[in-house]
Every structure is written in structure tokens, then in C-alpha cells.
Design a protein around this motif. Structure first.
Motif, short mmCIF file in Angstrom:
data_model
loop_
_atom_site.label_atom_id
_atom_site.label_comp_id
_atom_site.label_asym_id
_atom_site.label_seq_id
_atom_site.Cartn_x
_atom_site.Cartn_y
_atom_site.Cartn_z
N GLY A 10 46.91 37.08 48.85
CA GLY A 10 46.34 35.72 48.91
C GLY A 10 45.07 35.60 48.09
N ARG A 11 44.90 34.44 47.51
CA ARG A 11 43.70 34.16 46.71
C ARG A 11 42.41 34.34 47.52
N GLU A 12 42.40 33.80 48.73
CA GLU A 12 41.18 33.89 49.53
C GLU A 12 40.93 35.32 50.01
N LYS A 13 42.00 36.08 50.24
CA LYS A 13 41.82 37.50 50.61
C LYS A 13 41.15 38.25 49.47
N ILE A 14 41.57 37.98 48.23
CA ILE A 14 40.94 38.62 47.07
C ILE A 14 39.48 38.22 47.00
N ARG A 15 39.20 36.93 47.13
CA ARG A 15 37.80 36.47 47.06
C ARG A 15 36.95 37.09 48.16
N GLU A 16 37.49 37.12 49.39
CA GLU A 16 36.75 37.69 50.51
C GLU A 16 36.49 39.18 50.29
N TYR A 17 37.50 39.90 49.84
CA TYR A 17 37.34 41.34 49.60
C TYR A 17 36.31 41.57 48.49
N ALA A 18 36.45 40.82 47.41
CA ALA A 18 35.51 40.97 46.29
C ALA A 18 34.07 40.71 46.76
N ALA A 19 33.87 39.68 47.56
CA ALA A 19 32.53 39.38 48.07
C ALA A 19 32.04 40.51 48.97
N ALA A 20 32.92 41.04 49.81
CA ALA A 20 32.53 42.09 50.75
C ALA A 20 32.10 43.38 50.04
N VAL A 21 32.72 43.68 48.89
CA VAL A 21 32.38 44.92 48.19
C VAL A 21 31.39 44.69 47.05
N LEU A 27 36.62 37.00 37.29
CA LEU A 27 38.07 37.18 37.37
C LEU A 27 38.54 37.29 38.81
N CYS A 28 37.66 37.74 39.69
CA CYS A 28 37.99 37.92 41.10
C CYS A 28 37.69 36.70 41.95
N HIS A 29 37.00 35.73 41.39
CA HIS A 29 36.56 34.58 42.18
C HIS A 29 37.01 33.23 41.62
N ASP A 30 37.13 33.13 40.32
CA ASP A 30 37.33 31.84 39.65
C ASP A 30 38.70 31.79 38.98
N ARG A 35 42.56 32.67 34.52
CA ARG A 35 43.62 32.13 33.65
C ARG A 35 43.19 32.15 32.19
N GLU A 36 41.92 31.87 31.93
CA GLU A 36 41.42 31.93 30.56
C GLU A 36 41.54 33.35 29.99
N ALA A 37 41.43 34.34 30.87
CA ALA A 37 41.54 35.75 30.46
C ALA A 37 43.00 36.22 30.39
N GLY A 38 43.95 35.33 30.73
CA GLY A 38 45.36 35.67 30.60
C GLY A 38 46.07 36.04 31.89
N TYR A 39 45.39 35.88 33.02
CA TYR A 39 46.01 36.18 34.31
C TYR A 39 46.53 34.90 34.95
N GLU A 40 47.52 35.04 35.83
CA GLU A 40 48.08 33.87 36.51
C GLU A 40 47.15 33.31 37.59
N ASP A 41 46.30 34.17 38.15
CA ASP A 41 45.42 33.75 39.24
C ASP A 41 44.29 34.76 39.32
N VAL A 42 43.46 34.66 40.36
CA VAL A 42 42.35 35.61 40.49
C VAL A 42 42.89 37.03 40.61
N VAL A 43 42.10 37.98 40.11
CA VAL A 43 42.51 39.38 40.02
C VAL A 43 41.87 40.17 41.15
N ALA A 44 42.66 40.99 41.81
CA ALA A 44 42.14 41.83 42.89
C ALA A 44 41.33 42.99 42.32
N PRO A 45 40.17 43.29 42.93
CA PRO A 45 39.44 44.50 42.53
C PRO A 45 40.35 45.72 42.76
N PRO A 46 40.17 46.77 42.01
CA PRO A 46 41.07 47.93 42.13
C PRO A 46 41.22 48.47 43.56
#
Length: 134
Positions: A10-21, A27-30, A35-46
């Protein structure tokens, strides 16, 4: 013995995880930046791999046939090799397996592996999980 689970990222799970760490990459929030960087949606931190792979790993670790004494368990190590990026909307299927039990002195070492793929069959992450039992 292996266990499998599919996790819808989920998009919000990625955002929440990114904020927590403390991950500040846009790329993880916006969505627009991702999308400008070529991804379909926000990218999960590794290390989000720990989130989507745990539901498959948990039953492997808790398997009574393996017989881990959890009152004496200490998390040893976690190693990941990342492949294709994970983005919001991906469905990640993880296969987790018990690999080995070894003895180092008085300590038992339990090793597990995980392999995660997305809905397109692309490998996204491989993991080795090590636990020590004193």
C-alpha cells in the motif's frame, strides 16, 4: 518445509514506513516525483522487505517441527539482496523456508531463507534470516 504469503503493498504503508525509518527521498513519499523518475507509484525503501516477507517467515520460524525455544531466542542477523524495486500496488509473494540448524558451542543457530517476487514474476528480494538460541 516452506511457507508462502502474498502481500499487497500500500502507498500509505510505504509512506509510514519511510517516515518511521527516516527515509526522506521524495520517491518514497511523492507519487509525482516517483512517476517522474519512471516508477508507477511511490517506491518502498529497501528494508521494507522485512514487512512484506515477515508473514511468510513467521510460520516458518514458529513451525513446531523446527522446535525453537523462543524463551531463549536472540535475533542474530538479517541479510537481503535486492533486485527489482517494490512500488505501491505491487503484490509481493514470499516463499520462506527453514535452511539449517547448527551448533556453535552452547548456541544453536537456525537459518531461514526467503525469496520474494512481484505479480509479474520478477525477483524483488532474497533474504537470509539467522536466529540464535542460547
Amino acid at each position: 518445509m516452506s511457507h508462502s504469503d502474498t502481500y499487497l503493498v500500500g502507498r500509505e504503508k510505504i509512506r509510514e514506513y519511510a517516515a518511521a525509518v527516516g527515509e526522506q527521498s521524495p520517491l518514497c513519499h511523492d507519487v509525482a516525483a516517483a512517476r517522474e523518475a519512471g516508477y508507477e507509484d511511490v517506491v518502498a525503501p529497501p528494508m521494507f522487505a522485512a514487512v512484506y516477507s515477515w508473514r511468510a517467515m513467521k510460520p516458518a520460524v514458529l513451525d513446531p517441527q523446527i522446535g525453537i525455544d523462543f524463551s531463549r531466542l536472540v535475533h542474530g542477523a538479517q541479510e537481503f539482496t535486492w533486485h527489482a524495486p517494490v512500488v505501491a500496488g505491487d503484490e509481493i509473494t514470499t516463499e520462506a523456508s527453514f535452511v539449517d540448524e547448527a551448533k556453535r558451542g552452547e548456541i544453536k543457530v537456525y537459518t531461514f531463507s526467503s525469496r520474494s517476487t512481484n505479480q509479474r514474476g520478477e525477483l524483488v528480494c532474497e533474504g537470509t534470516w539467522t536466529n540464535f538460541v542460547r
